[in-house]
Design an enzyme around this catalytic site. Structure first.
Site, PDB file in Angstrom:
ATOM      1  CG  ASP A  46     -71.595 -73.750  38.820  1.00 14.72           C
ATOM      2  OD1 ASP A  46     -72.251 -74.152  37.845  1.00 14.72           O
ATOM      3  OD2 ASP A  46     -70.632 -72.962  38.711  1.00 14.72           O
ATOM      4  CG  ASP A  47     -70.570 -75.260  43.871  1.00 18.04           C
ATOM      5  OD1 ASP A  47     -69.844 -75.377  42.873  1.00 18.04           O
ATOM      6  OD2 ASP A  47     -70.506 -74.291  44.649  1.00 18.04           O
ATOM      7  CG  HIS A  74     -67.839 -76.900  39.420  1.00 20.67           C
ATOM      8  ND1 HIS A  74     -67.270 -75.835  38.775  1.00 20.67           N
ATOM      9  CD2 HIS A  74     -68.203 -76.427  40.639  1.00 20.67           C
ATOM     10  CE1 HIS A  74     -67.283 -74.770  39.565  1.00 20.67           C
ATOM     11  NE2 HIS A  74     -67.839 -75.106  40.707  1.00 20.67           N
ATOM     12  CG  HIS A 109     -65.409 -75.658  44.353  1.00 19.88           C
ATOM     13  ND1 HIS A 109     -64.987 -74.372  44.621  1.00 19.88           N
ATOM     14  CD2 HIS A 109     -66.467 -75.522  43.554  1.00 19.88           C
ATOM     15  CE1 HIS A 109     -65.778 -73.506  44.021  1.00 19.88           C
ATOM     16  NE2 HIS A 109     -66.681 -74.178  43.354  1.00 19.88           N
ATOM     17  CG  HIS A 125     -73.792 -71.782  43.424  1.00 20.50           C
ATOM     18  ND1 HIS A 125     -73.815 -70.447  43.099  1.00 20.50           N
ATOM     19  CD2 HIS A 125     -72.562 -72.232  43.120  1.00 20.50           C
ATOM     20  CE1 HIS A 125     -72.619 -70.096  42.632  1.00 20.50           C
ATOM     21  NE2 HIS A 125     -71.840 -71.162  42.633  1.00 20.50           N
TER      22      HIS A 125
HETATM   23 NI    NI Z   1     -68.449 -73.769  42.225  1.00 20.88          NI
END
Ligand code: NI
Length: 282
Positions: free
Chosen positions: A74-75, A124, A128, A215
């Site tokens: 993620d991210d 995503h 955020h 991540h």
């Molecule tokens: Ni995230």
């Protein structure tokens, strides 16, 4: 039936644990059983596999029979993503990236590379936010902008969303209008940033059908992945994308999924029932 096969999280569930702070993820989509029509590149495939210019389709892996797990990141993309992609390529591993739109804009070449190397791209959001605190219009904007950025960078239109912090509810699900992919193993890598811990959790915790959250915005996380992959393979896992994990079955827009649950065993009647059945019914 679908509800039995997949772990469906009811409305209003909020998994607060997950993603730490300003984070970003991405992930791919498409069906298992058919080429990703939505993600199909405009150019025709190259004759040479080594010069492939279009993303390969999801593989046909029967996770009903094979012990599968999905690594998700993620991210990103971020400064360590290229290194992670090198690791995945070297180990012939496909993963799923839940991307932040604002990072896609900064690193479009990495997003393109992910797609070409067979990874799944997911949405995503752009920046955020906790979507449960935003209006439906803001939720839709977060998703749409990111869809556009990923598609512009890679030619692939994501089919899956991971809500930041795993935070969702009925209203968010409806506004997003796409399946929401959460996780069954939260490594908490963003909190501890400890390579040895990342390896330990990532190798020991996953169960069959699991979705593991990392991540790629943290160096220790990326450094842990070679050992995580080796350890999971040692345990007999086949590592797949999220779409591959669910085997091409349709996931419902607005529903949340944390793993591929064990399908019910084929029902064999108890022995005594069989014994009393008439031959015609056997
Ligand atoms: Ni995230």
């Amino acid at each position: 039936m679908r509800i039995r096969i997949f772990a469906v999280i009811g409305v209003g569930v909020l998994l607060a644990a997950g993603c730490g702070h300003p984070q970003r993820h991405a992930r791919p989509s498409g069906r298992h059983t058919a080429p990703q029509s939505a993600g199909r590149p405009e150019r025709s495939p190259s004759a040479s596999p080594t010069a492939r210019r279009t993303p390969p389709p999801p593989r046909r892996i029967d996770c009903e029979r094979v012990k599968c797990a999905a690594l998700t990141f993620d991210d990103g993309p971020g400064p360590y993503t290229a290194r992670l992609l090198d690791t995945l390529k070297r180990t012939r591993t496909r993963a799923t990236f839940f991307l932040l739109g604002q990072n896609v804009r900064e690193h479009p070449h990495l997003v393109r590379r992910m797609a070409l190397e067979g990874h799944e791209l997911g949405n995503h959001t752009w920046s955020h936010p906790d979507l449960t605190g935003r209006s439906a219009a803001e939720v839709r904007s977060q998703i749409r902008r990111t869809q556009r950025a990923i598609e512009d960078a890679s030619g692939v239109r994501p089919a899956l969303v991971r809500p930041p912090y795993g935070s969702t509810d009925d209203r968010v699900g409806k506004a997003v209008g796409m399946p929401l992919i959460l996780w069954s193993v939260d490594t908490l890598d963003w909190r501890y940033r400890d390579r040895a811990r990342d390896i330990r959790i990532g190798v020991r915790k996953p169960k069959r059908g699991g979705i593991v959250l990392y991540h790629d915005t943290h160096r220790p996380s990326v450094e842990s992945i070679p050992a995580v992959i080796a350890g999971l393979r040692e345990r007999g896992f086949t590592l797949v994308t999220v779409t591959e994990l669910f085997g091409g079955r349709d996931l419902e827009p607005g529903e949340s999924y944390t793993e591929r649950s064990e399908a019910p065993e084929p029902t064999e009647p108890p022995a005594e029932v069989v014994a009393t059945r008439s031959p015609a019914k056997r």
